[in-house]
Design a protein around this motif. Sequence first.
Motif, PDB file in Angstrom:
ATOM      1  N   ILE A 256       0.868  -1.183   0.000  1.00 36.43           N
ATOM      2  CA  ILE A 256       0.000   0.000   0.000  1.00 36.43           C
ATOM      3  C   ILE A 256       0.897   1.223   0.000  1.00 36.43           C
ATOM      4  CG2 ILE A 256      -1.809   1.269   1.222  1.00 36.43           C
ATOM      5  CD1 ILE A 256      -2.639  -1.418   2.491  1.00 36.43           C
ATOM      6  N   ALA A 257       0.632   2.138  -0.937  1.00 31.09           N
ATOM      7  CA  ALA A 257       1.529   3.286  -1.105  1.00 31.09           C
ATOM      8  C   ALA A 257       0.729   4.579  -1.167  1.00 31.09           C
ATOM      9  CB  ALA A 257       2.367   3.128  -2.376  1.00 31.09           C
ATOM     10  N   VAL A 258       0.390   5.112  -0.009  1.00 31.57           N
ATOM     11  CA  VAL A 258      -0.285   6.408   0.053  1.00 31.57           C
ATOM     12  C   VAL A 258       0.711   7.503  -0.301  1.00 31.57           C
ATOM     13  CG1 VAL A 258      -1.280   8.101   1.644  1.00 31.57           C
ATOM     14  CG2 VAL A 258      -2.048   5.719   1.701  1.00 31.57           C
ATOM     15  N   GLU A 259       0.337   8.347  -1.258  1.00 30.27           N
ATOM     16  CA  GLU A 259       1.259   9.410  -1.693  1.00 30.27           C
ATOM     17  C   GLU A 259       0.575  10.765  -1.813  1.00 30.27           C
ATOM     18  OE1 GLU A 259       3.055   7.762  -5.271  1.00 30.27           O
ATOM     19  OE2 GLU A 259       4.779   7.122  -4.073  1.00 30.27           O
ATOM     20  N   SER A 260      -0.616  10.884  -1.245  1.00 31.20           N
ATOM     21  CA  SER A 260      -1.301  12.185  -1.269  1.00 31.20           C
ATOM     22  C   SER A 260      -2.313  12.235  -0.140  1.00 31.20           C
ATOM     23  CB  SER A 260      -2.010  12.410  -2.613  1.00 31.20           C
ATOM     24  OG  SER A 260      -3.156  11.577  -2.712  1.00 31.20           O
ATOM     25  N   ASP A 261      -2.735  13.434   0.182  1.00 28.98           N
ATOM     26  CA  ASP A 261      -3.748  13.602   1.226  1.00 28.98           C
ATOM     27  C   ASP A 261      -5.068  12.950   0.813  1.00 28.98           C
ATOM     28  OD1 ASP A 261      -1.816  15.099   2.495  1.00 28.98           O
ATOM     29  OD2 ASP A 261      -2.601  17.018   1.769  1.00 28.98           O
ATOM     30  N   THR A 303      -5.981  -5.312   6.957  1.00 30.91           N
ATOM     31  CA  THR A 303      -5.494  -6.244   5.933  1.00 30.91           C
ATOM     32  C   THR A 303      -5.472  -7.682   6.430  1.00 30.91           C
ATOM     33  OG1 THR A 303      -3.172  -5.812   6.584  1.00 30.91           O
ATOM     34  CG2 THR A 303      -4.090  -4.507   4.746  1.00 30.91           C
ATOM     35  N   ARG A 304      -5.257  -7.881   7.721  1.00 34.48           N
ATOM     36  CA  ARG A 304      -5.222  -9.254   8.245  1.00 34.48           C
ATOM     37  C   ARG A 304      -6.576  -9.960   8.092  1.00 34.48           C
ATOM     38  NH1 ARG A 304      -1.432 -11.687  11.202  1.00 34.48           N
ATOM     39  NH2 ARG A 304       0.461 -10.561  11.810  1.00 34.48           N
ATOM     40  N   ALA A 305      -7.619  -9.203   7.883  1.00 36.02           N
ATOM     41  CA  ALA A 305      -8.952  -9.792   7.716  1.00 36.02           C
ATOM     42  C   ALA A 305      -9.298 -10.030   6.256  1.00 36.02           C
ATOM     43  CB  ALA A 305     -10.005  -8.881   8.352  1.00 36.02           C
ATOM     44  N   HIS A 306      -8.358  -9.741   5.361  1.00 31.77           N
ATOM     45  CA  HIS A 306      -8.618  -9.871   3.935  1.00 31.77           C
ATOM     46  C   HIS A 306      -7.465 -10.606   3.252  1.00 31.77           C
ATOM     47  CE1 HIS A 306     -11.016  -6.387   5.203  1.00 31.77           C
ATOM     48  NE2 HIS A 306     -11.822  -6.663   4.183  1.00 31.77           N
ATOM     49  N   GLY A 307      -7.781 -11.333   2.207  1.00 29.33           N
ATOM     50  CA  GLY A 307      -6.738 -11.917   1.377  1.00 29.33           C
ATOM     51  C   GLY A 307      -5.980 -10.823   0.643  1.00 29.33           C
ATOM     52  N   ALA A 308      -4.789 -11.137   0.195  1.00 27.77           N
ATOM     53  CA  ALA A 308      -3.954 -10.120  -0.434  1.00 27.77           C
ATOM     54  C   ALA A 308      -4.571  -9.579  -1.718  1.00 27.77           C
ATOM     55  CB  ALA A 308      -2.564 -10.696  -0.721  1.00 27.77           C
ATOM     56  N   VAL A 309      -5.102 -10.453  -2.564  1.00 26.64           N
ATOM     57  CA  VAL A 309      -5.735  -9.993  -3.799  1.00 26.64           C
ATOM     58  C   VAL A 309      -6.984  -9.171  -3.477  1.00 26.64           C
ATOM     59  CG1 VAL A 309      -6.893 -10.730  -5.914  1.00 26.64           C
ATOM     60  CG2 VAL A 309      -4.844 -11.927  -5.131  1.00 26.64           C
ATOM     61  N   ILE A 314      -9.914  -4.035  -3.351  1.00 28.73           N
ATOM     62  CA  ILE A 314     -10.772  -3.084  -2.632  1.00 28.73           C
ATOM     63  C   ILE A 314     -10.125  -1.705  -2.591  1.00 28.73           C
ATOM     64  CG2 ILE A 314     -11.709  -2.503  -0.357  1.00 28.73           C
ATOM     65  CD1 ILE A 314     -12.089  -5.529   0.105  1.00 28.73           C
ATOM     66  N   LEU A 315      -8.858  -1.671  -2.275  1.00 33.14           N
ATOM     67  CA  LEU A 315      -8.175  -0.387  -2.168  1.00 33.14           C
ATOM     68  C   LEU A 315      -8.010   0.280  -3.532  1.00 33.14           C
ATOM     69  CD1 LEU A 315      -5.498  -1.364   0.498  1.00 33.14           C
ATOM     70  CD2 LEU A 315      -7.450   0.182   0.818  1.00 33.14           C
ATOM     71  N   GLN A 316      -7.696  -0.488  -4.555  1.00 29.68           N
ATOM     72  CA  GLN A 316      -7.595   0.088  -5.898  1.00 29.68           C
ATOM     73  C   GLN A 316      -8.914   0.729  -6.308  1.00 29.68           C
ATOM     74  OE1 GLN A 316      -6.346  -3.093  -8.462  1.00 29.68           O
ATOM     75  NE2 GLN A 316      -4.492  -3.478  -7.263  1.00 29.68           N
ATOM     76  N   ASN A 317     -10.007   0.042  -6.034  1.00 28.60           N
ATOM     77  CA  ASN A 317     -11.319   0.586  -6.389  1.00 28.60           C
ATOM     78  C   ASN A 317     -11.644   1.855  -5.618  1.00 28.60           C
ATOM     79  OD1 ASN A 317     -11.754  -1.482  -8.210  1.00 28.60           O
ATOM     80  ND2 ASN A 317     -12.872  -2.771  -6.754  1.00 28.60           N
ATOM     81  N   PRO A 321      -3.375   3.405  -4.215  1.00 27.79           N
ATOM     82  CA  PRO A 321      -2.409   2.507  -4.863  1.00 27.79           C
ATOM     83  C   PRO A 321      -2.110   1.305  -3.969  1.00 27.79           C
ATOM     84  CG  PRO A 321      -1.674   4.791  -5.012  1.00 27.79           C
ATOM     85  CD  PRO A 321      -2.826   4.771  -4.057  1.00 27.79           C
ATOM     86  N   ALA A 322      -2.408   0.107  -4.462  1.00 31.17           N
ATOM     87  CA  ALA A 322      -2.215  -1.102  -3.666  1.00 31.17           C
ATOM     88  C   ALA A 322      -2.162  -2.297  -4.603  1.00 31.17           C
ATOM     89  CB  ALA A 322      -3.348  -1.283  -2.650  1.00 31.17           C
ATOM     90  N   ALA A 323      -1.460  -3.335  -4.166  1.00 24.34           N
ATOM     91  CA  ALA A 323      -1.381  -4.555  -4.959  1.00 24.34           C
ATOM     92  C   ALA A 323      -0.858  -5.694  -4.107  1.00 24.34           C
ATOM     93  CB  ALA A 323      -0.473  -4.360  -6.172  1.00 24.34           C
TER      94      ALA A 323
END
Length: 406
Positions: A256-261, A303-309, A314-317, A321-323
């Motif tokens: 996960i790469a937060v790069e803005s407010d 994140t521990r409650a969710h699979g990596a994909v 969810i975060l991309q939607n 930025p996440a993968a």
Amino acid sequence: MSPDFLSGIRFTDLTWAGAGPFGTKVFSDFGAEVLKIESMSRPDPVRRGGPFKDGVAGTNRSGYFASRNTGKRSISLDLKNPEGREIALRLIAQSDVVSNNFGPGAMERLGLTYDEVRAVKPDIIYLSMPMYGEDGPLSTLLGVGMTIAAVTGLMWMTGYGRGEKPLGPGTHYPDHAANPYHAAFAVLAALRYRRHTGRGMKIDLSQVESTANFVGASILEASVHDREPEHTGNRSRRDAPHNVFRCAGEDAWCAIAVESDTEWLALAATIGRQDLAARPELRKAAGRLAATEELEAAVTAWTRAHGAVEAGTILQNAGVPAARVSSARDLVEEDTQLAARGYWQTLEHPEMGPSLFTAPPFTIDGERVELRRPPLFGEHTQEVLTGLLGMSDAEIAELAERKILA
């Protein structure tokens, strides 16, 4: 797509291991005739290094060798024998490029220096790829991908904090990225120059200098601000949260790469932490950096409650930025994007059977360049010596008997 873009260009290729063969593979994949010269007394070391198909070792079963030598033709030839050297010179006389990535002094000992080669082929393009280049106070030193990563600072820049040991990039990065492509660019430029002028040239590529080109902003920071960049691991020096986070399942992670407010507010809403989004000090990057540990704990709880994909999707939607952090197996078996674009190519190999290869990383007019399989050791010796040099079967048999073609 048929790989005929560089048809008519011929290499006498003496390179071995990683960076050199990858650099000449760029040409063989696009139709150049690359004559790979090796002998059983000096085989390409990655032939013996694996990984081996189905775990069965063999000269022709190395996946590493296969991936770096697609489309080439293999000639077994003992260059240390004077007659072997003469055959090499005859091949060079009908080639456009002669390439090597040996250590210092090797080509001198073989009697294949630029001047000696130019005597039989005045317009030859001569590619040399030693670790430090052919001159300078350190030019006599030897090195491989890991040591090159060390001396160029690449390894120093990858770690989790001061006082912890450098980690390195996880692979022989210089062998797979910087050095082969810089070599290929230089040879392409030299071929174009020769086409216009009729002149050959010697290319002295320092693998250390090539890799230093990839170090980037860290060198600028050291030179401009007179300080070393801070070791941050997967974190960012500019914003937070910015890391890899454990997910549900065994050894599953999401980057996960937060790069803005704006991305921060979207992340906080997605993980259900409106309380964090409402805190004024976390609305700006400086405040989030100061609270990195707290924010990472909050993200990890989600994140521990969710699979990596699932987490990445969810975060991309949500605009964050996440993968998933993918393994090699994930790429091969589950990456729908790579599969949809035809990135993987399966070639039939005489000893390994159906084997998977990576294609050049682009399409041309919507088509992939079709790879040709890597050669078996010495597979094309007879064909090349008869067809190109006009040698008789009896001559070749006699040379083979005396281990000159072995």
